[in-house]
Scaffold this active site. Structure first.
Site, short mmCIF file in Angstrom:
data_model
loop_
_atom_site.label_atom_id
_atom_site.label_comp_id
_atom_site.label_asym_id
_atom_site.label_seq_id
_atom_site.Cartn_x
_atom_site.Cartn_y
_atom_site.Cartn_z
N TYR A 63 -15.54 -0.45 7.75
CA TYR A 63 -14.12 -0.16 7.98
C TYR A 63 -13.77 -0.43 9.45
O TYR A 63 -12.77 -1.10 9.75
CB TYR A 63 -13.88 1.31 7.62
CG TYR A 63 -12.49 1.84 7.90
CD1 TYR A 63 -11.37 1.30 7.29
CD2 TYR A 63 -12.32 2.93 8.77
CE1 TYR A 63 -10.10 1.83 7.54
CE2 TYR A 63 -11.06 3.47 9.00
CZ TYR A 63 -9.95 2.91 8.39
OH TYR A 63 -8.71 3.43 8.63
N ASP A 83 -1.23 -7.58 -6.08
CA ASP A 83 -2.41 -7.50 -5.21
C ASP A 83 -2.10 -8.32 -3.95
O ASP A 83 -1.79 -9.51 -4.06
CB ASP A 83 -3.60 -8.11 -5.98
CG ASP A 83 -4.87 -8.12 -5.16
OD1 ASP A 83 -4.83 -7.74 -3.97
OD2 ASP A 83 -5.91 -8.52 -5.73
N GLN A 96 -1.79 7.22 1.55
CA GLN A 96 -1.48 8.42 2.34
C GLN A 96 -0.29 8.19 3.27
O GLN A 96 0.62 9.01 3.34
CB GLN A 96 -2.71 8.85 3.15
CG GLN A 96 -2.61 10.28 3.63
CD GLN A 96 -3.60 10.61 4.74
OE1 GLN A 96 -4.28 9.74 5.26
NE2 GLN A 96 -3.66 11.87 5.11
N LYS A 101 -11.30 -3.17 11.28
CA LYS A 101 -10.21 -2.78 12.18
C LYS A 101 -10.28 -3.61 13.48
O LYS A 101 -9.26 -4.06 13.97
CB LYS A 101 -10.26 -1.27 12.48
CG LYS A 101 -9.84 -0.41 11.28
CD LYS A 101 -8.46 -0.78 10.77
CE LYS A 101 -8.01 0.01 9.57
NZ LYS A 101 -6.80 -0.54 8.92
N GLY A 127 0.84 -1.19 0.00
CA GLY A 127 0.00 0.00 0.00
C GLY A 127 0.87 1.24 0.00
O GLY A 127 0.53 2.27 0.60
C1 AKB Z 1 -10.93 7.64 7.91
O1 AKB Z 1 -11.39 8.77 8.06
O2 AKB Z 1 -11.58 6.68 7.48
C2 AKB Z 1 -9.49 7.41 8.31
C3 AKB Z 1 -9.39 6.91 9.71
C4 AKB Z 1 -9.73 7.78 10.84
O3 AKB Z 1 -9.01 5.80 9.92
N1 AKB Z 1 -8.73 8.60 8.15
#
Ligand code: AKB
Length: 314
Positions: free
Chosen positions: A142, A52, A12, A146, A8
């Site tokens: 997301y 990938d 960022q 995590k 990756g």
């Molecule tokens: C997002 O906004 O999804 C990320 C994070 C806080 O993990 N920057």
């Protein structure tokens, strides 16, 4: 001598981390791995591979080919994009992490870094000075990836002694690469728009306080954690990490000190609900105690540096 792979690398964090690692460990000892995005000229100055991370055979070939001993696995679909395609978020975020952990276990790699996020927290988590150990019931896919990832890292450490280390990054602010698909992205976009157009329409409410961090602090903290003696690491899920907390209005006012004509308006969209489910501030005393974490940039110092560096680039 270390042989490092950064998965990756075009993202960022990778855009800042790869050059820093190359400075520290030697240009040829840090392999950048990209997938779909075009790498910057800076990344192309050292070894680069296109693959990938969900393709385990390709990953094994690269790791063996360069005798890799350390992986920074940064590839991820962020919160806002993940809500638009939860299936993809699970596939990318969890599929690739499982591959990296399996390769680390099977080839007995020395150390792995994988980033978690404040998105691991959710609406039932205490929002002020969020503790290291607390309720983890995220409302986004997301965030679900995590929490799952944190538990997976902890499991691979406990069961197979894979030395995997992690931090829960707050929103990250950087000038090298634009962030893609996050909820905290406004805090980067606002700088670009302030310099180019002297105005910005923010998709969060003006009083929406979130934990944030300037990229140089994030990179320093990451390297500090990765260099810490294993005996100092007491958290194998992911460490809370804090820098600054501010609202869009506070950031806009700070930018105005440098660009007095700058105006910011507010039009909250679906990302507001995500921001509302995240903490306002983070208690990172465990990271400070265990491996000496300390942030350097406050809002004023970060804003000044960000405007200067971004102006040079654009
Ligand atoms: C997002 O906004 O999804 C990320 C994070 C806080 O993990 N920057």
């Amino acid at each position: 001598m270390k042989n490092i792979l950064v998965i990756g690398a075009t993202g960022q964090i990778g855009s800042d981390l790869v050059p820093e690692l190359r400075k520290k460990y030697g240009n040829n000892n840090v392999v950048a791995m990209a997938h779909k995005s075009q790498p910057s000229e800076e990344l192309m100055k050292g070894p680069i591979e296109f693959a990938d991370a969900n393709d385990k055979e390709a990953l094994l070939r690269i790791v063996k080919g360069y005798s890799i001993d350390t992986i920074y696995h940064l590839a991820s679909i962020l919160s806002a994009k993940g809500e638009q395609n939860p299936e993809l978020a699970w596939h990318v975020n969890i599929g690739t992490l499982k591959n990296v952990l399996d390769v680390a276990r099977d080839l007995k790699l020395e150390r792995i870094f994988w980033p978690s996020s404040i998105a691991a927290f959710g609406p039932t988590t205490p929002r002020d000075k969020t503790p290291q150990r607390t309720i983890l019931e995220p409302g986004t896919m997301y965030g679900v990836t995590k929490v799952t990832g944190e538990l997976l890292c902890n499991y691979y450490f406990k069961k197979w002694n894979v030395d995997v280390r992690s931090v829960r990054y707050p929103g990250l602010i950087s000038y090298k690469a634009p962030p893609g698909g996050g909820t905290t992205d406004y805090a980067v976009a606002i700088f670009h728009e302030a310099l180019k157009n002297k105005r910005y329409e923010c998709y969060l409410r003006e009083d929406s306080v979130l934990p944030m961090m300037y990229m140089p602090d994030a990179i320093r903290g990451t390297l500090q954690l990765m260099e810490a003696d294993p005996s100092k690491i007491t958290v194998r899920t992911s460490y809370n990490l804090a820098g600054i907390s501010f609202s869009p209005k506070e950031l806009a006012n700070e930018i105005k000190k440098h660009i007095p004509e700058f105006t910011c308006t507010y039009k909250p969209d679906f990302r507001q609900a995500i921001a509302d489910s995240w903490p306002k501030s983070i208690d990172d005393s465990q990271a400070r105690k265990d491996w000496g974490w300390k942030h350097e940039y406050d809002l004023a110092k970060m804003t000044k540096d960000m405007l200067e560096k971004l102006k040079e680039r654009i």
